[in-house]
Design an enzyme around this catalytic site. Structure first.
Site, PDB file in Angstrom:
ATOM      1  N   GLU A 119      25.648  34.293  48.579  1.00 56.40           N
ATOM      2  CA  GLU A 119      25.360  34.612  47.171  1.00 56.40           C
ATOM      3  C   GLU A 119      26.625  35.163  46.545  1.00 56.40           C
ATOM      4  O   GLU A 119      27.496  35.674  47.252  1.00 56.40           O
ATOM      5  CB  GLU A 119      24.295  35.722  47.078  1.00 56.40           C
ATOM      6  N   LYS A 121      28.805  37.916  44.750  1.00 63.42           N
ATOM      7  CA  LYS A 121      28.723  39.383  44.740  1.00 63.42           C
ATOM      8  C   LYS A 121      29.011  39.847  43.309  1.00 63.42           C
ATOM      9  O   LYS A 121      30.158  39.820  42.850  1.00 63.42           O
ATOM     10  CB  LYS A 121      29.722  39.977  45.732  1.00 63.42           C
ATOM     11  N   ASP A 123      29.640  42.144  40.232  1.00 62.61           N
ATOM     12  CA  ASP A 123      30.308  43.436  40.134  1.00 62.61           C
ATOM     13  C   ASP A 123      29.607  44.309  39.087  1.00 62.61           C
ATOM     14  O   ASP A 123      30.005  44.373  37.933  1.00 62.61           O
ATOM     15  CB  ASP A 123      31.776  43.207  39.746  1.00 62.61           C
ATOM     16  N   TYR A 250      18.450  40.324  44.157  1.00 60.61           N
ATOM     17  CA  TYR A 250      18.862  39.764  45.450  1.00 60.61           C
ATOM     18  C   TYR A 250      18.099  40.295  46.665  1.00 60.61           C
ATOM     19  O   TYR A 250      18.429  39.975  47.784  1.00 60.61           O
ATOM     20  CB  TYR A 250      20.356  39.956  45.671  1.00 60.61           C
ATOM     21  N   LYS A 338      35.405  39.868  50.208  1.00 50.81           N
ATOM     22  CA  LYS A 338      35.958  40.308  48.923  1.00 50.81           C
ATOM     23  C   LYS A 338      37.119  39.415  48.495  1.00 50.81           C
ATOM     24  O   LYS A 338      38.007  39.107  49.295  1.00 50.81           O
ATOM     25  CB  LYS A 338      36.461  41.762  49.037  1.00 50.81           C
ATOM     26  N   CYS A 432      56.288  61.055  14.890  1.00 44.74           N
ATOM     27  CA  CYS A 432      56.115  59.599  14.995  1.00 44.74           C
ATOM     28  C   CYS A 432      57.370  58.981  15.612  1.00 44.74           C
ATOM     29  O   CYS A 432      58.479  59.213  15.129  1.00 44.74           O
ATOM     30  CB  CYS A 432      55.850  58.997  13.618  1.00 44.74           C
ATOM     31  N   CYS A 435      58.879  56.666  12.508  1.00 45.08           N
ATOM     32  CA  CYS A 435      59.404  57.196  11.242  1.00 45.08           C
ATOM     33  C   CYS A 435      59.649  58.706  11.292  1.00 45.08           C
ATOM     34  O   CYS A 435      60.073  59.307  10.313  1.00 45.08           O
ATOM     35  CB  CYS A 435      58.457  56.860  10.089  1.00 45.08           C
ATOM     36  N   CYS A 450      49.972  58.999  12.895  1.00 46.86           N
ATOM     37  CA  CYS A 450      51.101  59.200  11.991  1.00 46.86           C
ATOM     38  C   CYS A 450      50.547  59.164  10.569  1.00 46.86           C
ATOM     39  O   CYS A 450      49.958  58.158  10.164  1.00 46.86           O
ATOM     40  CB  CYS A 450      52.138  58.103  12.178  1.00 46.86           C
ATOM     41  N   CYS A 455      54.990  54.340   6.913  1.00 44.97           N
ATOM     42  CA  CYS A 455      55.550  54.164   8.257  1.00 44.97           C
ATOM     43  C   CYS A 455      55.734  52.661   8.532  1.00 44.97           C
ATOM     44  O   CYS A 455      54.781  51.882   8.422  1.00 44.97           O
ATOM     45  CB  CYS A 455      54.613  54.775   9.291  1.00 44.97           C
TER      46      CYS A 455
HETATM   47  S1  IVH Z   1      22.770  42.754  49.174  1.00 45.02           S
HETATM   48  C1  IVH Z   1      21.422  45.446  52.452  1.00 45.02           C
HETATM   49  N1  IVH Z   1      23.537  40.935  47.430  1.00 45.02           N
HETATM   50  O1  IVH Z   1      27.265  45.016  46.394  1.00 45.02           O
HETATM   51  C2  IVH Z   1      22.010  44.509  51.463  1.00 45.02           C
HETATM   52  N2  IVH Z   1      24.401  43.143  47.212  1.00 45.02           N
HETATM   53  O2  IVH Z   1      29.131  46.451  48.137  1.00 45.02           O
HETATM   54  C3  IVH Z   1      22.294  45.174  50.195  1.00 45.02           C
HETATM   55  N3  IVH Z   1      25.875  43.442  45.301  1.00 45.02           N
HETATM   56  O3  IVH Z   1      25.284  47.834  47.024  1.00 45.02           O
HETATM   57  C4  IVH Z   1      23.020  44.464  49.189  1.00 45.02           C
HETATM   58  N4  IVH Z   1      25.754  41.391  44.536  1.00 45.02           N
HETATM   59  O4  IVH Z   1      25.207  46.772  44.655  1.00 45.02           O
HETATM   60  C5  IVH Z   1      23.650  42.220  47.834  1.00 45.02           C
HETATM   61  N5  IVH Z   1      24.104  39.248  45.945  1.00 45.02           N
HETATM   62  C6  IVH Z   1      24.202  40.527  46.335  1.00 45.02           C
HETATM   63  C7  IVH Z   1      24.991  41.455  45.636  1.00 45.02           C
HETATM   64  C8  IVH Z   1      25.073  42.761  46.128  1.00 45.02           C
HETATM   65  C9  IVH Z   1      26.271  42.586  44.345  1.00 45.02           C
HETATM   66  C10 IVH Z   1      26.301  44.856  45.389  1.00 45.02           C
HETATM   67  C11 IVH Z   1      25.203  45.823  45.694  1.00 45.02           C
HETATM   68  C12 IVH Z   1      25.638  46.489  46.968  1.00 45.02           C
HETATM   69  C13 IVH Z   1      27.100  46.308  46.910  1.00 45.02           C
HETATM   70  C14 IVH Z   1      27.747  46.456  48.255  1.00 45.02           C
END
Ligand code: IVH
Length: 715
Positions: A119, A121, A123, A250, A338, A432, A435, A450, A455
């Protein structure tokens, strides 16, 4: 009496029907991305429901769609102990690490077969949504993993969070978790359904939020995650609602246990029951497939309209997950791969102070150049004196910088551990830098300014703003030319030789442009313009032609271009529509201005004061004399016709000239809508270079694919 009871009943029924209808439209709009009614029709349904609920407050329930926005500030957040800890994930930073992890899993699984789910990840920040009897009863932040904060009111403002679990449309499959769990279509024996997911801010909302904050001179958010986290911790759910957050789910727990015997089935169940699950999930049979997925998304991450920082890889079979177990911090059956960071550390060499068009002085860090997300970064913003103090930066400090969602990099943290004792303090200037006027910092404001109206920095920045795409669109007027136009010139004789004065110094002529209005008399000084370095006849005539065209930009763009404090594009459009002419706007009282819906007192006062200044009145007069259009052409229309009315666009890839925002603005100004993903409802896909999966999907669906040139032609 009988009549009354019938009436009471019908209100109840209407309320129930409206709620069902609205929730269904929410689902179609926010989760499926396939709305079937217009925004106006949706608003009408919501308004009707609000009216009925006002009449019968006793019928208001927490899961009514009207309760998504609440103006009531909560009295702090309650704490909640998670039934099952919200663990975090171990990270891997290379494909080798990832393969090592897979080998460990295989070993621990003792030869039993299993597959993986990959999946994206997201942010953002993790959130737990708890449902009882199918209704959302509680939303809790992750907190320290064990104890979170109850933020139900805030979570309710997220449109893609179902307030009620949707009933499956088609009949479900048979029970699959065997003895342990219920069948997927029958959750009647489950007391509590918990859905965990990641709350995030779409990039375009993030950029819009920061644009608005910049206009209001509030500190900008470093990234969408911070903006989302900041929103969730707001006590006023109304502010949260304005932030337009979203969620991808998720994880699914039935009474604290994994809901099905495989993770992928949980994802499918959630998707079927009205939860937004990321569409890019994939079942992978081997670690090679997992690696291919990671590499694919490492390249395509910029195609998405939200930030991802990696890929999450999970063992699919719950029996194997159980076998592998967890440490106190993270499960062994999942790992985060990552992507290379958009953060970097570097040394801060100096701070320079830039003066903006409103006179605001912004400290900018001069950095030892460093590679960050594909570009070399040597400057980063620190916003204002308060932010500099908060960061505690010193000359020669090592700092973390971060870049996200297309904005300029920012200094986010000082690495105090790396201090050597050679660092020296910075002193915010008292005068400033351009000026030398004494700077002012009004009580309670973060910005140092300023105050000198003349200016040169203000004029330079003011001209750039006036000429910007979103304002008068004078394309040729960039930074270098603006500098030339606003700097004193050296006097030359007919042969081009520099003429010196009595003291031997070159004689100086005043700048060609000393006010925005001077742009419109530049044609009278064509020869002097041509004589500027690197100019020439062709460029000069091009510039003059663009200045001429800009006269037709229209009232809203003109108001925006004037650079009045607190007046962004939206506010400019609102007041242009309201007053219809510069004449009317310039004579409006502060009170009249503040009565306009969406214009607050601060903004109203700022506009009013701007027009009170003699120099501004002179500017408007000169612009009008030059023939700059000062009236709305047609109410709401502003010259451009709404040719894209009812049409849904999707943008993908890099367009040759337009930035994403500009392309969006272009489409929206013509009545069209822009969506983040391709569906059957999409009318046009505007594709640029390196278009990715959206292009393939549009081709599959037979959607019209156009390039930027075509967009500009038909618009
Ligand atoms: S699973 C036990 N799936 O990433 C499994 N986490 O660095 C728990 N996150 O705390 C997380 N996308 O906040 C999972 N597709 C995804 C995610 C995901 C983002 C975040 C989540 C987790 C953090 C860990």
């Amino acid at each position: 009496m009988a009549e009354k009871s019938r009436k009471v009943k019908s209100i109840e029924r209407e309320i129930a029907e409206l709620r069902r209808e609205i929730l269904d439209h929410d689902d179609r709009y926010y989760v499926l991305n396939e709305p079937i009614i217009s925004d106006a029709e949706y608003d009408a349904l919501m308004k009707r429901l609000q009216e009925l609920e006002e009449r019968r407050p006793d019928l208001i329930t927490d899961d009514s769609p009207t309760q998504r926005v609440s103006g009531q500030p909560a009295a702090g957040f309650e704490e909640y102990l998670h039934k099952r800890p919200m663990l975090s994930l171990d990270n891997s930073y290379s494909i080798d690490d990832l393969r090592d992890w897979a080998r460990r899993c295989e070993k621990l699984a003792g030869g039993r077969n299993f597959d993986y789910v990959t999946e994206l990840k997201i942010d953002g920040l993790s959130m737990s949504l708890i449902y009882e009897g199918g209704r959302l009863v509680r939303a809790v932040t992750r907190g320290d993993g064990f104890r979170g904060e109850v933020v139900s009111n805030n979570a309710r403002t997220i449109r893609s969070v179902p307030l009620r679990i949707k009933q499956e449309r088609e009949s479900g499959r048979a029970g699959e978790r065997g003895k342990k769990g219920p069948s997927p279509s029958d959750t009647s024996s489950v007391k509590e359904i918990e859905v965990r997911g990641e709350v995030f801010l779409p990039n375009e909302v993030f950029q819009q939020t920061n644009r608005e904050r910049a206009e209001q001179e509030l500190p900008l958010f470093a990234n969408p995650r911070n903006a989302a986290a900041g929103a969730m911790r707001q006590l006023d759910a109304k502010i949260v609602a304005e932030r337009r957050l979203d969620i991808f789910c998720y994880q699914l727990l039935f009474d604290g246990n994994p809901a099905f015997n495989s993770h992928f089935k949980s994802l499918e169940w959630m998707a079927k029951h009205g939860f937004k699950v990321n569409p890019h999930r994939r079942e992978c049979r081997s670690i090679d497939e997992v690696v291919a997925y990671c590499e694919e998304w490492g390249e395509k991450r910029d195609d998405l309209n939200y930030e991802i920082d990696g890929v999450v890889v999970k063992v699919n079979q719950v029996a194997i997950q159980d076998e592998l177990g967890s440490t106190s911090k993270s499960p062994r059956w999942a790992i985060a791969y990552k992507f290379p960071a958009r953060q970097a550390s570097t040394q801060l060499l100096d701070v320079i102070y830039q003066v903006g068009r409103t006179g605001a002085v912004t400290p900018v860090a001069v950095l030892e150049p460093v590679q960050l997300a594909g570009t070399t970064v040597s400057r980063a913003s620190m916003h204002n004196a308060d932010e500099m103090r908060r960061l505690g930066v010193m000359r020669l400090d090592w700092v973390f910088i971060e870049k996200s969602g297309e904005i300029i990099p920012q200094v986010i943290k000082v690495i105090t551990e790396r201090r050597t004792g050679k660092e020296t303090e910075f002193k915010f200037p008292a005068h400033c830098p351009v000026c030398e006027t004494k700077l002012v910092k009004p009580e309670g404001e973060a910005v140092t300014r300023c105050p000198n109206p003349d200016c040169p920095a203000k004029l330079r920045e003011g001209l750039l703003h006036f000429a910007a795409r979103r304002a008068m669109r004078i394309e040729g007027l960039g930074v270098a030319l603006t500098d030339q136009l606003t700097s004193p010139r050296v006097k030359r004789d007919k042969k081009g030789q520099v003429v010196s004065g009595e003291n031997g110094e070159p004689l100086q002529l005043p700048p060609l442009v000393r006010s925005i209005a001077d742009l419109y008399t530049l044609a009278e000084n064509r020869d002097e313009l041509i004589a500027l370095e690197r100019m020439g006849t062709k460029s000069a005539d091009n510039l003059l032609a663009q200045i001429e065209t800009s006269k037709e930009a229209g009232l809203a763009r003109l108001i925006y271009g004037l650079g009045i404090r607190h007046v962004g594009e939206r506010t400019a459009a609102i007041i242009a529509n309201h007053f219809g002419s510069m004449e009317r706007l310039s004579t409006a009282s502060a009170e009249e201005l503040s009565k306009i819906h969406e214009i607050g007192e601060v903004v109203a006062a700022s506009i009013y004061e701007w027009f009170q200044e003699r120099r501004h009145q002179r500017l408007i007069k000169r612009l009008a004399q030059a023939g700059v259009k000062m009236e709305m052409t047609r109410a709401g229309g502003e010259q451009v016709s709404r040719v894209f009315e009812g049409k849904l666009f999707v943008l993908t890839g890099t367009l040759p000239t337009l930035k994403r925002d500009d392309a969006r603005a272009f489409i929206e100004a013509r009545g069209g809508r822009v969506s983040g993903s391709v569906s059957k409802k999409t009318d046009f896909l505007v594709a640029g270079e390196e278009a990715g999966s959206k292009l393939t999907r549009a081709q599959e669906l037979g959607i019209s694919i156009i390039d930027e040139a075509t967009l500009l032609k038909i618009g």
